[in-house]
Motif scaffolding. Structure first.
Motif, mmCIF file in Angstrom:
data_model
loop_
_atom_site.group_PDB
_atom_site.id
_atom_site.type_symbol
_atom_site.label_atom_id
_atom_site.label_comp_id
_atom_site.label_asym_id
_atom_site.label_seq_id
_atom_site.Cartn_x
_atom_site.Cartn_y
_atom_site.Cartn_z
ATOM 1 N N PRO A 113 0.799 -1.230 0.000
ATOM 2 C CA PRO A 113 0.000 0.000 0.000
ATOM 3 C C PRO A 113 0.834 1.285 0.000
ATOM 4 C CG PRO A 113 -0.862 -1.559 1.607
ATOM 5 C CD PRO A 113 0.450 -2.109 1.114
ATOM 6 N N TYR A 114 2.085 1.205 0.413
ATOM 7 C CA TYR A 114 2.957 2.384 0.430
ATOM 8 C C TYR A 114 3.587 2.652 -0.930
ATOM 9 C CZ TYR A 114 2.646 1.997 5.502
ATOM 10 O OH TYR A 114 2.190 1.930 6.780
ATOM 11 N N ALA A 115 3.547 1.683 -1.807
ATOM 12 C CA ALA A 115 4.201 1.796 -3.115
ATOM 13 C C ALA A 115 3.314 2.538 -4.105
ATOM 14 C CB ALA A 115 4.543 0.412 -3.656
ATOM 15 N N ASP A 116 3.948 3.304 -4.951
ATOM 16 C CA ASP A 116 3.287 3.983 -6.059
ATOM 17 C C ASP A 116 3.113 2.952 -7.188
ATOM 18 O OD1 ASP A 116 2.753 6.863 -7.262
ATOM 19 O OD2 ASP A 116 3.818 5.689 -8.809
ATOM 20 N N PRO A 117 2.084 3.088 -8.007
ATOM 21 C CA PRO A 117 1.907 2.127 -9.105
ATOM 22 C C PRO A 117 3.107 2.033 -10.053
ATOM 23 C CG PRO A 117 -0.084 3.419 -8.816
ATOM 24 C CD PRO A 117 0.965 4.026 -7.920
ATOM 25 N N SER A 118 3.928 3.075 -10.121
ATOM 26 C CA SER A 118 5.091 3.037 -11.018
ATOM 27 C C SER A 118 6.269 2.271 -10.416
ATOM 28 C CB SER A 118 5.538 4.458 -11.363
ATOM 29 O OG SER A 118 6.003 5.124 -10.206
ATOM 30 N N GLN A 119 6.173 1.919 -9.151
ATOM 31 C CA GLN A 119 7.266 1.225 -8.473
ATOM 32 C C GLN A 119 7.079 -0.290 -8.546
ATOM 33 O OE1 GLN A 119 6.732 3.214 -4.709
ATOM 34 N NE2 GLN A 119 8.352 4.671 -5.184
ATOM 35 N N ARG A 120 8.204 -0.982 -8.559
ATOM 36 C CA ARG A 120 8.173 -2.451 -8.583
ATOM 37 C C ARG A 120 8.842 -2.979 -7.317
ATOM 38 N NH1 ARG A 120 11.055 -3.772 -14.191
ATOM 39 N NH2 ARG A 120 12.467 -2.172 -13.421
ATOM 40 N N LEU A 121 8.242 -4.011 -6.728
ATOM 41 C CA LEU A 121 8.785 -4.651 -5.539
ATOM 42 C C LEU A 121 8.914 -6.145 -5.803
ATOM 43 C CD1 LEU A 121 6.852 -2.195 -4.450
ATOM 44 C CD2 LEU A 121 7.268 -3.264 -2.268
ATOM 45 N N ALA A 122 9.964 -6.742 -5.238
ATOM 46 C CA ALA A 122 10.143 -8.187 -5.363
ATOM 47 C C ALA A 122 10.843 -8.707 -4.117
ATOM 48 C CB ALA A 122 10.965 -8.527 -6.604
ATOM 49 N N LEU A 123 10.441 -9.879 -3.696
ATOM 50 C CA LEU A 123 11.074 -10.570 -2.589
ATOM 51 C C LEU A 123 11.884 -11.712 -3.191
ATOM 52 C CD1 LEU A 123 11.229 -10.673 0.494
ATOM 53 C CD2 LEU A 123 9.212 -12.146 0.473
ATOM 54 N N VAL A 124 13.215 -11.630 -3.033
ATOM 55 C CA VAL A 124 14.104 -12.630 -3.625
ATOM 56 C C VAL A 124 15.007 -13.185 -2.524
ATOM 57 C CG1 VAL A 124 15.883 -13.082 -5.349
ATOM 58 C CG2 VAL A 124 14.089 -11.401 -5.841
ATOM 59 N N ASP A 125 14.864 -14.456 -2.239
ATOM 60 C CA ASP A 125 15.677 -15.122 -1.216
ATOM 61 C C ASP A 125 15.648 -14.378 0.123
ATOM 62 O OD1 ASP A 125 16.390 -17.140 -3.007
ATOM 63 O OD2 ASP A 125 18.131 -16.013 -3.723
ATOM 64 N N GLY A 126 14.501 -13.808 0.470
ATOM 65 C CA GLY A 126 14.337 -13.141 1.756
ATOM 66 C C GLY A 126 14.763 -11.692 1.795
ATOM 67 N N ASP A 127 15.335 -11.165 0.708
ATOM 68 C CA ASP A 127 15.722 -9.753 0.629
ATOM 69 C C ASP A 127 14.712 -9.009 -0.233
ATOM 70 O OD1 ASP A 127 18.188 -9.917 2.130
ATOM 71 O OD2 ASP A 127 19.069 -10.920 0.390
ATOM 72 N N LEU A 128 14.510 -7.737 0.070
ATOM 73 C CA LEU A 128 13.529 -6.915 -0.628
ATOM 74 C C LEU A 128 14.206 -6.066 -1.695
ATOM 75 C CD1 LEU A 128 10.657 -5.679 -0.859
ATOM 76 C CD2 LEU A 128 11.397 -3.995 0.849
#
Length: 174
Positions: free
Chosen positions: A119-134
């Protein structure tokens, strides 16, 4: 000998006073760590020592830091091999190096904590969880987005932020 990477969560020890990287290298040498080298002035150090669990490396560095500077700081340690794997795992290699940020975690970030960030992310931002790191592609200067202020230790656990340029630079030091 095993190569380790250690990342300080903060190098600010008092208003207007920061840890000098030469002093950080000296601290590592005083602990018996060999060939300490730093990258930029943000608390990144690479060194060699006999193989130990990263938690032991973290505890030893944190105790030395507290003794030397009179302030506690969280330090995240990874083996050189683990760091190289992390550097290869960037899901946003098409992003701008200073705008792609990784929060390197001491303990793996769990999926529920990751979901609470969305919910804090803007639609233009991408987030990924890879091996426990953000991993985050801020799609702009991180300091201009509310997502940055949501990346707290209380919300996520112990971790520290580095941009993609720094991740690659550390990988080159190994």
């Amino acid at each position: 000998m095993t190569t380790y990477v250690a990342l300080l969560h903060s190098i600010v020890i008092a208003p207007g006073k920061r840890v000098v990287m030469a002093d950080l290298r000296d601290m590592a040498s005083s602990l018996g760590y060999r060939n300490p080298r730093t990258l930029v002035s943000t608390g990144n150090i690479v060194f060699e020592t006999p193989e130990s669990p990263p938690g032991e490396i973290e505890a030893k560095l944190e105790a030395a830091f507290r003794e030397r500077y009179g302030k506690p700081v969280d330090i995240i340690a990874r083996t050189g091999t683990s760091w190289q794997r992390l550097a290869r795992s960037n899901p946003f290699t098409d992003g701008e190096g200073s705008q792609v940020i990784i929060r390197v975690m001491r303990a793996a970030l769990e999926r529920p904590a990751f979901e609470k960030l969305k919910p804090y992310a803007d639609p233009s931002q991408r987030l990924a969880l890879v091996d426990g790191d953000l991993w985050i592609d801020f799609a702009g200067k991180p300091s201009e987005w509310k997502l940055l202020s949501a990346l707290t230790t209380k919300r996520m656990g112990v971790g520290t932020l580095r941009n993609w340029n720094t991740v690659r630079g550390i990988a080159d030091l190994i």
